[in-house]
Motif scaffolding. Sequence first.
Motif: not given
Length: 333
Positions: A64-70, A85-87, A91-97, A299-300
């Motif tokens: 999954v992606g996250l773009v930061l325009a900062r 990002i840590a959260g 969450a993603l690591g639990a599903d190996d994403i 994570a949520a």
Amino acid sequence: MRRPTIHDIAREAGVAKSTVSFALNGQPGVSEATRRRIAAVAHELGWQPSRAARALSGANAEVVGLVLARPAGLLEVEPFFMRLIAGVEAALGADDIGLLLQVVGEDPAHEMEVYRRWWGQRRVDGVLVADIRVDDPRLPLLAELGLPCVLLGNEVPGSGLTTVGVDSKAAMVAAVAHLRALGHTRIARVAGIAEFQQTVLRGQAFAEAAGPDAVVVSADYSGERGAEATRELLTSDRPPTAIVYDNDVMAVSAVGVAAELGVDVPGQLSIIAWDDSPLCRLPHPALTAMSLDIPGYGAAAAAALLRVIAGERVPDTVFGTAQLVVRGSTAPA
């Protein structure tokens, strides 16, 4: 070393390439014993699926992606995104994403090009979208592309896009109520970027709660701009006795400006920060802050995105409301 291929796996396992393809893609027609043997050989050779081949086959990218325009410089000192990002990673690591992060500066058009490229190349299965703006031009594009996404913000009527937000209004009311209970009437706010949805929502609540003497100065979350805004307020004809800051970086910078101008904190000036990162405990006095579980928020949002990617209809949700943590930077007016 040459990257191992399906042909290498087939040779080592003593089977046909088609058998390897069926086994690695979870297709029927292969015994469980053969599937396990092929998986073991693939692991031993260090084989990984080709991104291009996965895109052509229509398989998920498992990213999954996250773009930061900062500005990159702001991210060096802004704890919010690192905690978020840590959260997300938890969450993603639990599903190996995996998480694909790209920083594009302050150009929303560049961010939109990234979404087009990522989705066109099937590099991501979905995206988290930060810094939701009023009349945000990214939202129609995301809907047009059909790119699965979750907005890190409050509900956007008519967008058709899932949001995971926080109750910014209730938190601002609580912050101002604390200052009013201490007898403050000249309350100011150093706000974040004006076009951001959360800045507008907090502004509405601040205007209603802070009274007719309230003053707002717009800033950009940086320590430099926070310091400038603080100096502007404290050297005005009617300086405030309390200031609420839209993030912790600006609030920390305010402590130094107050000391430079000979304004005692909290004797002459009370300060409330937002986000409550470890930065808030570094100055003396430590900063009263509005505290939210930022890793939990990340994570949520990530969990909601995985459901959207899976094809579920995910309702808009409110993760929570920042809670007041009182420390040494607030006192009676």
